[in-house]
Design a protein around this motif. Structure first.
Motif, PDB file in Angstrom:
ATOM      1  N   GLU A  72      -1.883   4.563  -2.130  1.00  0.00           N
ATOM      2  CA  GLU A  72      -3.008   3.681  -1.856  1.00  0.00           C
ATOM      3  C   GLU A  72      -2.707   2.852  -0.629  1.00  0.00           C
ATOM      4  O   GLU A  72      -1.571   2.814  -0.153  1.00  0.00           O
ATOM      5  N   VAL A  73      -3.723   2.194  -0.099  1.00  0.00           N
ATOM      6  CA  VAL A  73      -3.587   1.480   1.163  1.00  0.00           C
ATOM      7  C   VAL A  73      -2.951   0.109   0.952  1.00  0.00           C
ATOM      8  O   VAL A  73      -3.200  -0.571  -0.030  1.00  0.00           O
ATOM      9  N   ALA A  74      -2.095  -0.232   1.891  1.00  0.00           N
ATOM     10  CA  ALA A  74      -1.508  -1.567   1.973  1.00  0.00           C
ATOM     11  C   ALA A  74      -1.690  -2.023   3.410  1.00  0.00           C
ATOM     12  O   ALA A  74      -1.973  -1.218   4.300  1.00  0.00           O
ATOM     13  N   ILE A  75      -1.541  -3.309   3.630  1.00  0.00           N
ATOM     14  CA  ILE A  75      -1.756  -3.846   4.960  1.00  0.00           C
ATOM     15  C   ILE A  75      -0.563  -4.705   5.354  1.00  0.00           C
ATOM     16  O   ILE A  75      -0.026  -5.446   4.534  1.00  0.00           O
ATOM     17  N   GLY A  76      -0.134  -4.533   6.583  1.00  0.00           N
ATOM     18  CA  GLY A  76       0.936  -5.346   7.144  1.00  0.00           C
ATOM     19  C   GLY A  76       0.370  -6.163   8.278  1.00  0.00           C
ATOM     20  O   GLY A  76      -0.643  -5.809   8.881  1.00  0.00           O
ATOM     21  N   ASP A  81       6.154 -12.839   9.481  1.00  0.00           N
ATOM     22  CA  ASP A  81       7.014 -12.422   8.374  1.00  0.00           C
ATOM     23  C   ASP A  81       6.239 -12.188   7.082  1.00  0.00           C
ATOM     24  O   ASP A  81       6.813 -12.203   6.005  1.00  0.00           O
ATOM     25  N   ALA A  82       4.923 -11.999   7.181  1.00  0.00           N
ATOM     26  CA  ALA A  82       4.108 -11.830   5.976  1.00  0.00           C
ATOM     27  C   ALA A  82       4.456 -10.547   5.230  1.00  0.00           C
ATOM     28  O   ALA A  82       4.223 -10.439   4.038  1.00  0.00           O
ATOM     29  N   GLY A  83       4.991  -9.559   5.908  1.00  0.00           N
ATOM     30  CA  GLY A  83       5.326  -8.307   5.260  1.00  0.00           C
ATOM     31  C   GLY A  83       4.102  -7.458   5.003  1.00  0.00           C
ATOM     32  O   GLY A  83       3.099  -7.563   5.695  1.00  0.00           O
ATOM     33  N   VAL A  84       4.204  -6.622   3.961  1.00  0.00           N
ATOM     34  CA  VAL A  84       3.126  -5.696   3.622  1.00  0.00           C
ATOM     35  C   VAL A  84       2.596  -6.071   2.243  1.00  0.00           C
ATOM     36  O   VAL A  84       3.365  -6.351   1.337  1.00  0.00           O
ATOM     37  N   ILE A  85       1.258  -6.071   2.102  1.00  0.00           N
ATOM     38  CA  ILE A  85       0.668  -6.327   0.790  1.00  0.00           C
ATOM     39  C   ILE A  85      -0.259  -5.183   0.408  1.00  0.00           C
ATOM     40  O   ILE A  85      -0.895  -4.585   1.264  1.00  0.00           O
ATOM     41  N   ARG A  86      -0.276  -4.892  -0.879  1.00  0.00           N
ATOM     42  CA  ARG A  86      -1.208  -3.920  -1.431  1.00  0.00           C
ATOM     43  C   ARG A  86      -2.573  -4.604  -1.439  1.00  0.00           C
ATOM     44  O   ARG A  86      -2.720  -5.677  -1.998  1.00  0.00           O
ATOM     45  N   ILE A  87      -3.570  -4.008  -0.812  1.00  0.00           N
ATOM     46  CA  ILE A  87      -4.886  -4.652  -0.696  1.00  0.00           C
ATOM     47  C   ILE A  87      -5.630  -4.560  -2.019  1.00  0.00           C
ATOM     48  O   ILE A  87      -5.880  -3.483  -2.530  1.00  0.00           O
ATOM     49  N   GLU A  88      -5.995  -5.717  -2.563  1.00  0.00           N
ATOM     50  CA  GLU A  88      -6.786  -5.781  -3.787  1.00  0.00           C
ATOM     51  C   GLU A  88      -8.137  -6.424  -3.545  1.00  0.00           C
ATOM     52  O   GLU A  88      -9.012  -6.380  -4.397  1.00  0.00           O
ATOM     53  N   ALA A 103      -1.029  -8.047  -3.498  1.00  0.00           N
ATOM     54  CA  ALA A 103       0.297  -8.302  -4.062  1.00  0.00           C
ATOM     55  C   ALA A 103       1.332  -7.742  -3.103  1.00  0.00           C
ATOM     56  O   ALA A 103       1.128  -6.695  -2.496  1.00  0.00           O
ATOM     57  N   ASP A 104       2.446  -8.447  -2.981  1.00  0.00           N
ATOM     58  CA  ASP A 104       3.512  -7.955  -2.112  1.00  0.00           C
ATOM     59  C   ASP A 104       4.361  -6.923  -2.850  1.00  0.00           C
ATOM     60  O   ASP A 104       4.044  -6.541  -3.984  1.00  0.00           O
ATOM     61  N   GLY A 105       5.416  -6.470  -2.228  1.00  0.00           N
ATOM     62  CA  GLY A 105       6.263  -5.429  -2.806  1.00  0.00           C
ATOM     63  C   GLY A 105       6.893  -5.798  -4.132  1.00  0.00           C
ATOM     64  O   GLY A 105       7.233  -4.932  -4.934  1.00  0.00           O
ATOM     65  N   ALA A 125       0.418   3.547   3.881  1.00  0.00           N
ATOM     66  CA  ALA A 125       0.298   4.201   2.576  1.00  0.00           C
ATOM     67  C   ALA A 125       1.472   3.751   1.714  1.00  0.00           C
ATOM     68  O   ALA A 125       2.617   3.818   2.138  1.00  0.00           O
ATOM     69  N   MET A 126       1.150   3.265   0.511  1.00  0.00           N
ATOM     70  CA  MET A 126       2.179   2.874  -0.449  1.00  0.00           C
ATOM     71  C   MET A 126       1.980   3.667  -1.727  1.00  0.00           C
ATOM     72  O   MET A 126       0.833   3.915  -2.115  1.00  0.00           O
ATOM     73  N   PRO A 127       3.077   4.049  -2.382  1.00  0.00           N
ATOM     74  CA  PRO A 127       2.916   4.746  -3.665  1.00  0.00           C
ATOM     75  C   PRO A 127       2.181   3.852  -4.659  1.00  0.00           C
ATOM     76  O   PRO A 127       2.400   2.647  -4.689  1.00  0.00           O
ATOM     77  N   LYS A 128       1.281   4.434  -5.440  1.00  0.00           N
ATOM     78  CA  LYS A 128       0.581   3.669  -6.464  1.00  0.00           C
ATOM     79  C   LYS A 128       1.588   3.242  -7.527  1.00  0.00           C
ATOM     80  O   LYS A 128       2.673   3.805  -7.636  1.00  0.00           O
ATOM     81  N   HIS A 129       1.208   2.214  -8.300  1.00  0.00           N
ATOM     82  CA  HIS A 129       2.079   1.798  -9.398  1.00  0.00           C
ATOM     83  C   HIS A 129       2.222   2.952 -10.385  1.00  0.00           C
ATOM     84  O   HIS A 129       1.266   3.672 -10.656  1.00  0.00           O
TER      85      HIS A 129
END
Length: 162
Positions: A72-76, A81-88, A103-105, A125-129
């Motif tokens: 699923e998509v995440a945004i950096g 230094d915000a990092g990457v978050i899973r977009i909800e 949510a962050d990592g 792209a981040m692996p889904k939970h």
């Protein structure tokens, strides 16, 4: 004069304000092919925040179309230094703020608020939970929200209901 189409000054001005997209990719199936109807309204009546929000939806939805069912998509956010978050979730506050919810990592609840002039994002792209049956597709929900607004002819989008 060989111009087959004569446009009034108002029509020419409106045509300049309508959104257009142009991309070239090694794989032609990768790029944005067309601007959805909900985004084709004149940009003149939109704030900078709304305009950025709508175009981000287009990019997020297009990115999600290229993902497999396990991602699923995440945004950096570049330059910090915000990092990457899973977009909800995503939103805007006129005239110039765009906000991202997720949510962050580590799973910590996260909200990023950015001025449109500082908006530099990276879609990833981040692996889904593992406990999720299927990947979350926020871009499609955001696009449906724009389409629902377009059908209602309302300037304020209805709240997302998924």
């Amino acid at each position: 004069m060989t111009n087959d189409e004569i446009a009034t000054a108002a029509e020419a001005h409106e045509a300049d304000a309508l959104p257009a997209v142009h991309e070239v990719h090694a794989d032609p199936a990768t790029g944005i092919v067309a601007v959805p109807e909900g985004l084709k309204r004149s940009a003149e009546r939109k704030s900078a925040a709304r305009w950025a929000y709508e175009r981000l939806i287009l990019y997020i939805r297009n990115f999600e179309q290229q993902l497999d069912s396990e991602h699923e998509v995440a945004i950096g956010f570049t330059g910090g230094d915000a990092g990457v978050i899973r977009i909800e979730g995503m939103g805007y506050f006129d005239p110039d703020i765009v906000t991202f919810y997720g949510a962050d990592g580590t799973g910590a609840k996260t909200q990023v608020i950015q001025h449109v002039t500082q908006l530099n994002v990276l879609l990833r792209a981040m692996p889904k939970h593992i406990d999720q049956p299927k990947a979350n597709r926020i871009g499609f929900r955001l696009a449906r929200d724009l389409d629902a607004e377009d059908e209602a002819g309302d300037a304020t989008p209805p709240p997302a209901t998924d």
